[in-house]
Design a protein around this motif. Structure first.
Motif, short mmCIF file in Angstrom:
data_model
loop_
_atom_site.label_atom_id
_atom_site.label_comp_id
_atom_site.label_asym_id
_atom_site.label_seq_id
_atom_site.Cartn_x
_atom_site.Cartn_y
_atom_site.Cartn_z
N CYS A 268 0.87 -1.22 -0.03
CA CYS A 268 0.05 -0.01 -0.12
C CYS A 268 0.98 1.27 -0.21
N ASP A 269 0.38 2.41 -0.62
CA ASP A 269 0.71 3.66 -0.67
C ASP A 269 -0.15 4.44 0.40
N PRO A 270 -0.07 4.56 1.51
CA PRO A 270 -1.38 5.20 2.22
C PRO A 270 -1.58 6.73 1.97
N ILE A 271 -0.41 7.39 1.61
CA ILE A 271 -0.62 8.88 1.29
C ILE A 271 -1.19 9.08 -0.23
N ALA A 272 -0.92 8.29 -1.04
CA ALA A 272 -1.58 8.20 -2.31
C ALA A 272 -2.95 7.50 -2.15
N GLY A 273 -3.41 6.66 -1.08
CA GLY A 273 -4.65 6.06 -1.38
C GLY A 273 -4.75 5.10 -2.05
N THR A 274 -3.50 4.33 -2.61
CA THR A 274 -3.60 3.34 -3.39
C THR A 274 -3.11 1.91 -2.62
N SER A 275 -3.35 0.75 -3.35
CA SER A 275 -2.91 -0.60 -2.73
C SER A 275 -2.88 -1.58 -3.96
N ARG A 276 -1.78 -2.73 -3.76
CA ARG A 276 -1.85 -3.64 -4.67
C ARG A 276 -2.05 -5.01 -4.08
N PRO A 277 -3.19 -5.62 -4.33
CA PRO A 277 -3.33 -7.10 -3.30
C PRO A 277 -2.25 -7.82 -4.05
N LEU A 278 -1.62 -8.84 -3.17
CA LEU A 278 -0.64 -9.87 -3.27
C LEU A 278 -1.39 -11.03 -3.33
N PRO A 279 -0.83 -12.27 -3.96
CA PRO A 279 -1.42 -13.62 -4.22
C PRO A 279 -1.40 -14.08 -2.48
N PRO A 280 -2.41 -14.57 -2.16
CA PRO A 280 -2.47 -15.32 -0.77
C PRO A 280 -1.23 -16.24 -0.72
N LEU A 281 -0.90 -15.96 0.47
CA LEU A 281 0.28 -16.79 1.15
C LEU A 281 -0.10 -17.94 1.73
N LYS A 282 -0.02 -19.12 1.22
CA LYS A 282 -0.51 -20.23 1.82
C LYS A 282 0.48 -21.50 2.24
N CYS A 283 0.15 -22.14 3.41
CA CYS A 283 0.98 -23.12 3.90
C CYS A 283 -0.09 -24.57 4.14
N SER A 284 0.66 -25.48 4.35
CA SER A 284 -0.10 -26.70 4.83
C SER A 284 -0.42 -26.87 6.01
N ARG A 285 0.33 -25.91 6.79
CA ARG A 285 -0.25 -26.19 8.33
C ARG A 285 -0.38 -24.48 9.06
N SER A 286 -0.70 -24.40 10.02
CA SER A 286 -0.79 -23.04 10.61
C SER A 286 0.64 -22.27 10.73
N PHE A 287 0.94 -21.14 10.46
CA PHE A 287 2.09 -20.48 10.75
C PHE A 287 1.83 -18.95 11.14
#
Length: 441
Positions: free
Chosen positions: A133-152
């Motif tokens: 995110c760029d909070p001053i400009a008010g823009t963001s770019r979502p990232l691909p979900p970070l997935k794992c086989s067990r909780s981390f």
């Protein structure tokens, strides 16, 4: 003001102390805009190598209530501004409803944010939803979900821009959220893993269980969540037994190594128990060590070229000892480092009474800032703005857009005018021939 020469107007503008007021001056007229956008003016207004509190806008902090929350009480604010900040309220753009935003890293005015569902039981999850995110400009770019086989759980995070991959002593320009970048995540699921995502990739790359030797795993104590970026290298500080180590990752190749820091006892005979990595004003990697009683602060500096991940241990030297000027009206108890700013030279610490303090790394002066926060700070990420870069990107960007527009208009005009001119010339020739034929007849 129109009759005053440029050098007199510059002397007036350079004395505008508030950043927001100075930026509003750029909208007054074209002359002021050009004077303020001039690099010589920006260097004078914000000299290089000088720590300025104005660059520290505030902290994105996770806080706990100081007392049991009552029904209907509001949640803790995510952003806590410093008193001199021109931005009193900064929101995370595109935050999904029914979720909490947790800022993991801040670098060059950009943020790496994790969105946590309100029904999440703990910080351990199998899927992490992240964004840049760029909070001053008010823009963001979502990232691909970070997935794992067990909780981390996320233990470290860094944002590397294109400028970080080019080794230089000066900090580069602040990029937009859509320019080239890499995000590094260190996770723990019973073992430590490194996840890397480049801006042009659709999925994360993961290096699993990279700790060597194996006995490190499970007994490592992370010292800070933000991975420090310095001259093309990312460094993460952790503690194993009573010694400090760094995990070093090359921004280009992602090659990793672990270095034991050769810290020795200081002349007073103490070893510090709380430490943070930082980058000095000249772009060198440094280590700040805080004594348990908050009486002294040691600074160690890495003096190598930082181009290789090997042999870093021999390049660390103790460069400074800062005696901390404690407050007379209060006694600071057992302390620990919370976070350190990149540019403004400010260290945030808290004691065992849940009081928060700002330490000036230049003078050693301490300020009680407990009242800045609404609750007990459990984690904080400082948010700073490189004002010269901000002004150049905003003001020069307008000129570039206008120049591009003029160029496009000229190109369009050229495209349409050339056939018209040819048609007119051809028409004149035809008319001339017709006229001669009429005269002969």
């Amino acid at each position: 003001m129109e009759t005053l020469p440029d050098d007199v107007v510059v002397e007036i503008l350079v004395r505008v102390t508030e950043v927001a007021a100075l930026f509003r001056c750029t909208a007054t007229c074209r002359r002021w805009r050009l004077l303020i956008a001039d690099p010589s003016f920006l260097r004078r207004r914000w000299p290089e190598g000088v720590s300025l509190q104005s660059s520290l806008l505030g902290f994105f902090a996770l806080q706990q209530p100081r007392q049991e929350p009552t029904e209907g009480s509001s949640t803790m604010p995510l952003f806590t501004p410093v008193p001199c900040s021109p931005h009193r309220f900064i929101a995370i753009p595109d935050q999904p409803r029914g979720g909490q935003a947790v800022v993991l890293a801040s670098h060059r005015g950009l943020l790496v944010v994790r969105f946590v569902p309100l029904d999440a039981i703990s910080m351990f999850e199998k899927i992490m939803i992240l964004a840049v995110c760029d909070p001053i400009a008010g823009t963001s770019r979502p990232l691909p979900p970070l997935k794992c086989s067990r909780s981390f759980r996320i233990e470290g995070c860094a944002l590397l821009t294109g400028a970080d991959c080019r080794v230089t002593k000066r900090r580069g320009a602040s990029p937009s959220v859509y320019s080239s970048f890499k995000v590094l995540i260190i996770s723990y699921d019973g073992r430590y893993n490194l996840h890397v995502l480049a801006s042009n990739e659709l999925s994360w790359r993961t290096s699993r269980n990279w700790f060597e030797p194996v006995e490190y795993a499970g007994r490592v104590v992370p010292q800070q969540i933000n991975i420090v970026v310095c001259r093309g290298m990312a460094h993460w500080l952790f503690k194993y037994s009573s010694d400090f180590y760094t995990l070093n990752v090359c921004a280009k190749t992602m090659q990793m190594s672990i270095t034991k820091l050769p810290l020795t006892r200081n002349p007073l005979g103490f070893k510090f128990s709380s430490a943070l990595l930082n980058v000095t004003n000249d772009g060198s990697l440094s280590l700040l060590g805080l004594y348990r009683d908050c009486s002294w602060l040691e600074m160690w500096t890495h003096e190598g070229d930082n181009k290789s991940v090997d042999g870093m241990a021999d390049c660390w030297h103790q460069t400074k000892m800062i005696e901390l000027i404690q407050l007379k009206e209060s006694t600071v108890g057992l302390v620990q480092c919370v976070c350190v700013s990149e540019m403004s030279g400010k260290l945030l610490v808290k004691d065992n009474q849940d009081c928060a303090y700002i330490v000036d790394l230049q003078t050693g002066a301490m300020e009680n800032v407990t009242d800045w926060f609404c609750g007990i700070v459990t984690m904080a990420v400082p948010f700073e703005k490189d004002w010269p870069t901000f002004f150049m990107s905003r003001l020069a960007g307008g000129r570039i857009k206008r120049n591009k527009l003029r160029g496009a208009i000229s190109k369009i005009a050229s495209t349409f005018c050339k056939p018209i001119v040819v048609a007119i010339i051809f028409g004149l020739i035809v008319m001339s021939l017709d006229h001669e034929e009429l005269q002969e007849s």
